[in-house]
Design an enzyme around this catalytic site. Sequence first.
Site, PDB file in Angstrom:
ATOM      1  CG  HIS A 907      -1.928  -1.115   1.165  1.00  0.00           C
ATOM      2  ND1 HIS A 907      -2.356  -1.797   2.275  1.00  0.00           N
ATOM      3  CD2 HIS A 907      -2.589  -1.632   0.107  1.00  0.00           C
ATOM      4  CE1 HIS A 907      -3.254  -2.695   1.902  1.00  0.00           C
ATOM      5  NE2 HIS A 907      -3.407  -2.622   0.580  1.00  0.00           N
ATOM      6  CD  GLU A 910      -0.924   0.556   4.520  1.00  0.00           C
ATOM      7  OE1 GLU A 910      -2.152   0.469   4.515  1.00  0.00           O
ATOM      8  OE2 GLU A 910      -0.174  -0.431   4.463  1.00  0.00           O
ATOM      9  CG  HIS A1004       0.187  -3.860   5.520  1.00  0.00           C
ATOM     10  ND1 HIS A1004      -0.712  -3.521   4.541  1.00  0.00           N
ATOM     11  CD2 HIS A1004       0.684  -5.066   5.170  1.00  0.00           C
ATOM     12  CE1 HIS A1004      -0.763  -4.492   3.644  1.00  0.00           C
ATOM     13  NE2 HIS A1004       0.068  -5.451   3.998  1.00  0.00           N
ATOM     14  CD  GLU A1089      -2.041  -3.286   9.507  1.00  0.00           C
ATOM     15  OE1 GLU A1089      -1.681  -2.136   9.224  1.00  0.00           O
ATOM     16  OE2 GLU A1089      -2.806  -3.964   8.798  1.00  0.00           O
TER      17      GLU A1089
HETATM   18 ZN   LIG Z   1      -1.848  -1.757   4.333  1.00  0.00          ZN
END
Ligand SMILES: [Zn+2]
Length: 1226
Positions: A907, A910, A1004, A1089
């Site tokens: 992504h 990010e 992420h 994350e």
């Molecule tokens: Zn992500």
Amino acid sequence: MNKPKMASEKGVPSNSRAQILLAQLEKLTGDGMVRDPEMARQITSKLLHLIQTQEKTSKEVMSKGTSGMEVILSSLESTRDIPTILNILCILSELLTLGKGRRVGVFVSKGGTAVLLRILISANKEFPPNEELMLQVHSLLAKVGPKDRKLGVKARLTGALNVTINLIKKNLQNVKLLLPCLQVLRVYSANMVNAISLGNSGAIELMFKIVAPYSKKNTSLIKVSVDALVALLKSKTNARRAVEGSYVSTLLALYLDWHRNDTWHRHTVIRKGLLACLRNVTNIKLGRRAFTKADGMRILYNSSSECLSVRTLDPLVNASSLIMRKCFPKNRLPLPTIKSAFHYQLEHVLASGPVAQLYSQPPGGRTQAQLCSEPLKKVDDVVDDSDDNEDTEADTENDTENEEDEKDCRSPNDDIEKDINKLHPQKIPSRPYEELRVYEKFFVELSEDFQGYNFESPTTSSPAQSAQPIVVPTPQALSPNHVTAPTAQNVSNASAPAPTIPPLQLETSQFGKDFNKKEEAHNQPAEQEWSQAPEYGALNADEMRVKQKASPISAPKPTQSPLLLEGIAIRCLAAGGAGGGGSDCGSEGGEDEGGEGAVLEVPDTAQLLPLHDLDLYVEMVKGTKSVPHYTEVAYPDYFGHVAPTYRESLLERLYGVQRSKIFQDIERLIHPNNIMDKVVYDLDMPSCPVIESDGESLRFNSKFESGNLRKAIQIRKYEYDLILNSDINSNHHHQWFYFEVSGMRVGTMYRFNIINCEKSNSQFNYGMQALMYSVQEAISGRPRWVRTGTDICYYKNNFARSSIATGGQKGKSYYTMTFSTSFSHKDDVCYFSYHYPYTYSSLKMHLSKLEAMRAPEIYLRQDVLCETLGGNSCPFLTITAMPESNSSDHICQFRNRPFIFLSARVHPGETNASWVMKGTLEFLMGTSLLAATLREAYIFKIVPMLNPDGVVNGNHRCSLSGEDLNRQWQNPNPELHPTIYHTKSLLQYLAHTQRAPLVFCDYHGHSRKKNVFMYGCSLKETIWQSNISAASSDLQEDLAYRALPKILSQIAPAFSMASCSFVVERSKESTARVVVWREIGVQRSYTMESTVCGCDQGKYKGFQIGTRELEEMGAQFCVALLRLKRMTGLHNHQHLLDLESDLIGAQPKVVSSCPTTYVMDEDEPSFLEAVDYSAESNDDDTEVDLEAVASAASVAGAGGEVPDRPSDAESNNHDAWKSEPVTGSQ
Ligand SMILES: [Zn+2]
């Protein structure tokens, strides 16, 4: 009272006077009451007297275990004698007034309300009805009604609604009777079907006869009727009736009158009630129109502005603000189309894919010209045409203020994977080996025999060379060119195992001191010395120069453009010419020749940023391919970022910030003449930037890698609306931002509004600040991003979203992220960003530097996994330790090291994931003993950037195919999702050769939660959470997946175990984590994350996260892997399980009883101002045909029970989230 048992034993002698009277009454019940009314009258009268005079009597009657209430109710039922009835009603009134909570409950449970309704109906048959009796019955009903959830239905079925409403009509002047009747009406109206029925009977008009302008008299009457009106107007039918009766202007006039006259604020309840009426009426479009027409915006704006100073009037201000936001005309974004300003022509377009839909592009593709000539299609259809010509009721109330958030907090169980087959490892053989065989070349380490390699080196003690050449079984003989010429950096050692496929086009030999460059540099006029921070070494002016030629774009460059490939000096002209003017950039102005032709110099950050090299960066940029063909380089990426030495606290939110911002927004409508509405930057205009510097406006720019500002509009002198570009080949996805500002005034507060954010909430509401980079600061020795901005908030605005961009949902709005900031340097160039930028070119530079700095004992190979759609290379790294020698033992150990597979940045928005990855890479390439041990333990296979195109082009979430690549893992398309396809193939290859990685982790960033945490996959935890049948409870699963996050929670300060989840969600079934777990069979398959905001636990609690903490996280991840290794004998699987269980500190059974909580996307509590979040009408609610129900029901006693409508809170928009597109962060 709280000790009923005591009371029944001691306090109530069975022969007390009250008991005796009750016993007598009981005897009369039935025929006796009719036969001997006089007796009944006497007994009830005595009982009433006793209750009125002796406090203990009511206790005796109501005490537990006695049948007092039953006796009273049954005598009430059986008598027809008015005086007796009145006596009993008075008794009940006395009884229920005290300690009413429990007593009313008893009354209701014994069927008291039904008895009252029956009396009401029969009394109504008399003409005229007995007023005293009506008064008493209504008083009692008003008292007990709120406790009886079924009262509304009962009243409707018995026909009591009409009795009450008729009574009100006939007694408008009879205050004494009117009040209890209105109170009962208020109770009735809470039921939606009743409200419609009452509306049909004229209740709305009736209420407006009672609700009056300001008066000191009868305020309780007014208050009750306003309350009843609020309840009635929740029905859309009634709201329509009110609008058609021109009552919207009446309500506004009434509100204004009370606002003006209630100077001591004694009747804010009435004022609030009137606003609630307006709020309900404006739930329908007709109401909003009438409100606007009646000048409602101005009236509420002015009145609430006058209330702002009195804190206790906040509820009025908030209610007004809610109504104004709802009625604020919805606008389209000021864009020709919401489709991205750039389009990338794909060679392959899936007919069913998003690009084909968005651009009506047939699979064969079309020319750009054709695309441009297409009319604006439905993509921009955002007219507020939802609801309300329909006659059906769709009444829901909107006063759960965080309506939007509640939708997002969908019931977690709904997304849990319940299909047990999808939770078991997939047994289907993935792909034939012949197909996977081509990936062998990415695993040279498995066949390398190091025969030509000299293990003697100055830095490592040379192990004894094995006498015999080793024959290592490999699937394929090594081709001679597997060991090729060493790279320039390590000629002397002849060390690096050369890649078998071409490395990245990093051209490491070219950067550095390019002769031509130097020449040009010396031709520059008038060099200038800039002040240097002491921590930097002497500047090397030559290093600063960038080539003056060869820009592919011939258009003249505006002076404010950032660092260009063709000349950094341009900017300095401006800076130097300013003569210092209050700027902090040191000596540039004073000493020299007026700064004419000055050359910008920057500090040498080599010591602080060992992986940064300015010239190399520019070289890298040249090889980076962007859709808009960027030729400019943003200064922050060029100079680099040195994390500040201090920590940055989470920003404390000031009270009322959001409200004052919203009022400023509303003011645009009230005073349109004060709005400049001047477009100052617009990618959609060929002449962008639109204005030349006139000194009155800021200049904007984002035409550089990862930049994504599409348009800037000056709203007021120091306020700008900013619009972000959609992801390329998409019509939405904006959250990430990165743009440049110049032409600022020093010390002035500027307000910036990013007006097309999409998520319904943001960490900007919970302490996060944006990032700013000042070039003047950088050249003064502080090249860094700092958290910036005050008055930050994030709220829903009046720009409507196209239902095509919301996955079909109508009536959605964008959100505004607003912040204010001032600038401290004149002639500065500043950059703003959502999070610390990390470009694709930066990655290439870092990789190149890492390779150059590689120590001989490190085995590092850089391969190109594949080309992206946009023509960029996707790097693929192999890192491990060189074998100690080429002895068979050492080679064998080398080849048998378990694999660790890491990836990041699928992504593009990010960027934190890249900083964590940088930390991991630097640690792995480091010289520490830990790193060396780690390299000897594992072979690391790393794809540091899964979506280079998205990163380059400033996307937030997608690749050039317009799709979220982390939803493509189940079935990646080699043409459209090459990086995913090939990464998955690598894993399939490993699985096929029985070498599936020990750990897989995809890095992420998370935008809505704090801390760093992991998502993993557990069959058992998923089953527990989903409450599937207990049959699965004997499933075997070891707890290996918990060990790594557990270790991280012990060693990494930013990491929070409490936020981890191991549940497999349906919406995530095509993410890397789930697919690698299920298809490749990797038990420890994770998403890691990292917050974009900060931490609320651990050492960093209360601070925003910075690159230092993110990089530390990446290093700690490595340390955790080492600990995982140390605690487990990797060759003994059972041993490993035992140890991991020990580590977790529990046996599986025990843990099984307390799995991690299922973590929802957002876990922030709502804050005080949450009230303002949802200024949106609920026009697209589920339709319930209540109108029909109501008309059926209005025929009293017409048979069948009409189901009572659930309370408003319950019915509020249950299903709205279902159509919301899944936008989890992974
Ligand atoms: Zn992500």
